[in-house]
Write a protein that holds these residues in place. Structure first.
Motif, PDB file in Angstrom:
ATOM      1  N   GLU A 160      -5.580  -1.578  -7.128  1.00  0.00           N
ATOM      2  CA  GLU A 160      -6.670  -0.698  -6.689  1.00  0.00           C
ATOM      3  C   GLU A 160      -6.128   0.696  -6.369  1.00  0.00           C
ATOM      4  O   GLU A 160      -5.020   0.843  -5.856  1.00  0.00           O
ATOM      5  N   ILE A 161      -6.951   1.686  -6.666  1.00  0.00           N
ATOM      6  CA  ILE A 161      -6.646   3.073  -6.295  1.00  0.00           C
ATOM      7  C   ILE A 161      -7.851   3.619  -5.536  1.00  0.00           C
ATOM      8  O   ILE A 161      -8.989   3.520  -6.011  1.00  0.00           O
ATOM      9  N   THR A 171      -1.978  -1.361  -3.808  1.00  0.00           N
ATOM     10  CA  THR A 171      -3.062  -0.398  -3.611  1.00  0.00           C
ATOM     11  C   THR A 171      -2.452   0.983  -3.436  1.00  0.00           C
ATOM     12  O   THR A 171      -1.476   1.156  -2.703  1.00  0.00           O
ATOM     13  N   ILE A 172      -3.013   1.958  -4.129  1.00  0.00           N
ATOM     14  CA  ILE A 172      -2.567   3.352  -3.999  1.00  0.00           C
ATOM     15  C   ILE A 172      -3.701   4.154  -3.361  1.00  0.00           C
ATOM     16  O   ILE A 172      -4.844   4.094  -3.815  1.00  0.00           O
ATOM     17  N   ILE A 173      -3.372   4.892  -2.313  1.00  0.00           N
ATOM     18  CA  ILE A 173      -4.353   5.756  -1.656  1.00  0.00           C
ATOM     19  C   ILE A 173      -3.931   7.209  -1.847  1.00  0.00           C
ATOM     20  O   ILE A 173      -2.794   7.578  -1.533  1.00  0.00           O
ATOM     21  N   VAL A 174      -4.819   8.011  -2.405  1.00  0.00           N
ATOM     22  CA  VAL A 174      -4.557   9.435  -2.587  1.00  0.00           C
ATOM     23  C   VAL A 174      -5.390  10.189  -1.554  1.00  0.00           C
ATOM     24  O   VAL A 174      -6.622  10.160  -1.597  1.00  0.00           O
ATOM     25  N   ASN A 175      -4.710  10.825  -0.622  1.00  0.00           N
ATOM     26  CA  ASN A 175      -5.401  11.535   0.454  1.00  0.00           C
ATOM     27  C   ASN A 175      -5.697  12.981   0.066  1.00  0.00           C
ATOM     28  O   ASN A 175      -4.845  13.660  -0.502  1.00  0.00           O
ATOM     29  N   GLY A 176      -6.909  13.443   0.381  1.00  0.00           N
ATOM     30  CA  GLY A 176      -7.232  14.847   0.181  1.00  0.00           C
ATOM     31  C   GLY A 176      -7.662  15.190  -1.225  1.00  0.00           C
ATOM     32  O   GLY A 176      -7.962  14.317  -2.049  1.00  0.00           O
ATOM     33  N   ASP A 177      -7.651  16.481  -1.520  1.00  0.00           N
ATOM     34  CA  ASP A 177      -8.140  16.991  -2.798  1.00  0.00           C
ATOM     35  C   ASP A 177      -7.134  16.733  -3.917  1.00  0.00           C
ATOM     36  O   ASP A 177      -6.008  17.216  -3.866  1.00  0.00           O
ATOM     37  N   ALA A 178      -7.534  15.969  -4.925  1.00  0.00           N
ATOM     38  CA  ALA A 178      -6.679  15.710  -6.084  1.00  0.00           C
ATOM     39  C   ALA A 178      -7.341  16.245  -7.356  1.00  0.00           C
ATOM     40  O   ALA A 178      -7.121  15.719  -8.449  1.00  0.00           O
ATOM     41  N   SER A 179      -8.130  17.281  -7.216  1.00  0.00           N
ATOM     42  CA  SER A 179      -8.844  17.822  -8.379  1.00  0.00           C
ATOM     43  C   SER A 179      -7.896  18.454  -9.392  1.00  0.00           C
ATOM     44  O   SER A 179      -8.294  18.690 -10.534  1.00  0.00           O
ATOM     45  N   PHE A 180      -6.659  18.701  -9.009  1.00  0.00           N
ATOM     46  CA  PHE A 180      -5.668  19.272  -9.926  1.00  0.00           C
ATOM     47  C   PHE A 180      -4.785  18.187 -10.548  1.00  0.00           C
ATOM     48  O   PHE A 180      -3.853  18.492 -11.293  1.00  0.00           O
ATOM     49  N   ILE A 181      -5.083  16.914 -10.256  1.00  0.00           N
ATOM     50  CA  ILE A 181      -4.294  15.809 -10.800  1.00  0.00           C
ATOM     51  C   ILE A 181      -5.086  15.113 -11.904  1.00  0.00           C
ATOM     52  O   ILE A 181      -6.198  14.634 -11.696  1.00  0.00           O
ATOM     53  N   LYS A 198       0.854  -1.196   0.000  1.00  0.00           N
ATOM     54  CA  LYS A 198       0.000   0.000   0.000  1.00  0.00           C
ATOM     55  C   LYS A 198       0.884   1.238   0.000  1.00  0.00           C
ATOM     56  O   LYS A 198       1.772   1.362   0.838  1.00  0.00           O
ATOM     57  N   VAL A 199       0.628   2.126  -0.948  1.00  0.00           N
ATOM     58  CA  VAL A 199       1.375   3.390  -1.042  1.00  0.00           C
ATOM     59  C   VAL A 199       0.386   4.535  -0.864  1.00  0.00           C
ATOM     60  O   VAL A 199      -0.657   4.566  -1.522  1.00  0.00           O
ATOM     61  N   GLU A 200       0.718   5.458   0.040  1.00  0.00           N
ATOM     62  CA  GLU A 200      -0.151   6.626   0.259  1.00  0.00           C
ATOM     63  C   GLU A 200       0.504   7.882  -0.299  1.00  0.00           C
ATOM     64  O   GLU A 200       1.703   8.124  -0.094  1.00  0.00           O
ATOM     65  N   LEU A 201      -0.298   8.663  -1.020  1.00  0.00           N
ATOM     66  CA  LEU A 201       0.145   9.936  -1.587  1.00  0.00           C
ATOM     67  C   LEU A 201      -0.685  11.057  -0.964  1.00  0.00           C
ATOM     68  O   LEU A 201      -1.912  11.023  -1.016  1.00  0.00           O
ATOM     69  N   THR A 202      -0.015  12.036  -0.403  1.00  0.00           N
ATOM     70  CA  THR A 202      -0.714  13.186   0.178  1.00  0.00           C
ATOM     71  C   THR A 202      -0.187  14.458  -0.479  1.00  0.00           C
ATOM     72  O   THR A 202       1.015  14.736  -0.415  1.00  0.00           O
ATOM     73  N   PRO A 203      -1.053  15.225  -1.166  1.00  0.00           N
ATOM     74  CA  PRO A 203      -0.576  16.440  -1.852  1.00  0.00           C
ATOM     75  C   PRO A 203       0.132  17.401  -0.898  1.00  0.00           C
ATOM     76  O   PRO A 203      -0.338  17.649   0.214  1.00  0.00           O
ATOM     77  N   ILE A 204       1.266  17.922  -1.348  1.00  0.00           N
ATOM     78  CA  ILE A 204       2.020  18.891  -0.548  1.00  0.00           C
ATOM     79  C   ILE A 204       1.392  20.271  -0.676  1.00  0.00           C
ATOM     80  O   ILE A 204       1.340  21.036   0.282  1.00  0.00           O
ATOM     81  N   GLU A 205       0.904  20.581  -1.879  1.00  0.00           N
ATOM     82  CA  GLU A 205       0.255  21.869  -2.113  1.00  0.00           C
ATOM     83  C   GLU A 205      -0.715  21.710  -3.278  1.00  0.00           C
ATOM     84  O   GLU A 205      -0.716  20.686  -3.955  1.00  0.00           O
ATOM     85  N   ILE A 265     -10.896   1.441  -9.295  1.00  0.00           N
ATOM     86  CA  ILE A 265     -10.659   2.792  -8.781  1.00  0.00           C
ATOM     87  C   ILE A 265     -11.924   3.245  -8.060  1.00  0.00           C
ATOM     88  O   ILE A 265     -13.026   3.130  -8.597  1.00  0.00           O
ATOM     89  N   VAL A 266     -11.748   3.760  -6.834  1.00  0.00           N
ATOM     90  CA  VAL A 266     -12.862   4.340  -6.086  1.00  0.00           C
ATOM     91  C   VAL A 266     -12.545   5.811  -5.842  1.00  0.00           C
ATOM     92  O   VAL A 266     -11.472   6.147  -5.336  1.00  0.00           O
ATOM     93  N   VAL A 267     -13.457   6.691  -6.227  1.00  0.00           N
ATOM     94  CA  VAL A 267     -13.322   8.133  -5.991  1.00  0.00           C
ATOM     95  C   VAL A 267     -14.386   8.527  -4.977  1.00  0.00           C
ATOM     96  O   VAL A 267     -15.580   8.403  -5.244  1.00  0.00           O
ATOM     97  N   GLU A 268     -13.959   8.985  -3.814  1.00  0.00           N
ATOM     98  CA  GLU A 268     -14.943   9.307  -2.778  1.00  0.00           C
ATOM     99  C   GLU A 268     -15.603  10.667  -3.003  1.00  0.00           C
ATOM    100  O   GLU A 268     -16.633  10.956  -2.412  1.00  0.00           O
ATOM    101  N   GLY A 269     -15.023  11.502  -3.841  1.00  0.00           N
ATOM    102  CA  GLY A 269     -15.603  12.810  -4.162  1.00  0.00           C
ATOM    103  C   GLY A 269     -16.119  12.847  -5.583  1.00  0.00           C
ATOM    104  O   GLY A 269     -16.666  11.864  -6.095  1.00  0.00           O
ATOM    105  N   ASN A 270     -15.905  13.994  -6.240  1.00  0.00           N
ATOM    106  CA  ASN A 270     -16.340  14.175  -7.632  1.00  0.00           C
ATOM    107  C   ASN A 270     -15.191  13.894  -8.605  1.00  0.00           C
ATOM    108  O   ASN A 270     -14.023  14.073  -8.255  1.00  0.00           O
TER     109      ASN A 270
END
Length: 273
Positions: free
Chosen positions: A87-88, A66-76, A3-10, A107-112
């Protein structure tokens, strides 16, 4: 399993093109190697570790990653593009092209999700718990939309909220389920596969479709005149899932000598006959 977690820095003003965020690319790599993967911000390359704080361990194979992207990734953009396994999980919104051209995995997207989610998808599952933009499961210009990876193997897209215009454009196989409303031109140029809409649909559903099935459980605002009424059926069954009617049945688009089927829940669409 890794499992790899990615958290946006900015959150930069310019979107990031990051098709490298995929179990196929991460599998078998160390965190240092993952951090050195290149992404594009505008016309400049950056390393993934300059965009995200990265932690965890990747699996040996894509299916074990499994890749987990934490937080807002609307710019990715392009997360999971072309992935074949694994899985992502995206714990927020995500940018354009998520899951485009997927060939397996989930892929599961919890937001939009922004436009072109699942475009050209051939297999796997894309589950969006918020809303989706335009061209969901649609096509890139000059190409086809969702199609089968091989006979009996196709992709499934589920959207818990609403979706925009041209859902399933040029779709040849697969299944799209929208639990909310859809915009105009759902299933335009469709030749196969299934689209199920539990909410309302805007105008020009099935325009120039040649095959496939569209089910509308809500109200269709306007029916194209090139669809022929074929009577009523009490229920519709797709992949073993039964939907109770009665449904009004139409065939078209006759402007293209099409043989697509449009089922409209009679209770909501009696104004169309």
């Amino acid at each position: 399993m890794g499992k790899v977690e990615l958290t946006p820095i900015e959150k930069p003003h310019i979107p990031i093109e990051a098709e490298v965020i995929s179990p196929d690319i991460f599998a078998g790599k160390s965190l240092e190697e993952i951090g050195d993967l290149e992404v594009w911000r505008g016309n400049r390359k950056k390393k993934l570790k300059e965009v995200f704080k990265i932690s965890g361990d990747a699996g040996k194979t894509p299916g074990e990653t499994t890749i987990i992207v934490n937080g807002d990734a609307s710019f990715i953009k392009r997360i999971g593009q072309g992935m074949t396994a694994g899985e992502i999980l995206i714990k927020g919104n995500v940018g354009m092209h998520v899951g485009a051209e997927m060939r397996g995995g989930k892929i599961v997207v919890e937001g939009n999700a922004d436009h072109w989610a699942g475009a050209g998808m051939k297999a796997g599952i894309l589950h969006i718990k918020g809303n989706a933009g335009n061209y969901l499961g649609g096509n890139y210009r000059g190409d086809i939309g969702m199609s089968a990876l091989q006979k009996g193997v196709y992709g499934t897209i589920i959207v818990e909220g609403n979706a925009g215009d041209e859902v399933g454009a040029w779709m040849a196989d697969g299944k799209i389920i929208i639990k909310g409303n859809v915009g105009a031109f759902a299933g335009v140029h469709m030749s196969g596969g299934n689209i199920i809409v539990y909410g309302d649909a805007a105008e020009r559903v099935g325009g120039e479709m040649k095959g496939g099935t569209i089910v509308i459980m809500g109200q269709l605002s306007e029916l194209l005149p090139s669809f022929e009424y074929k009577g009523e059926v009490n229920e519709v069954s797709i992949d073993g899932e039964k939907m109770l009617g009665p449904f009004l049945t139409f065939v078209g688009d006759l402007a293209e000598d099409g043989k697509g089927t449009l089922y409209l829940l009679k209770e909501k669409n009696a104004h169309l006959i």
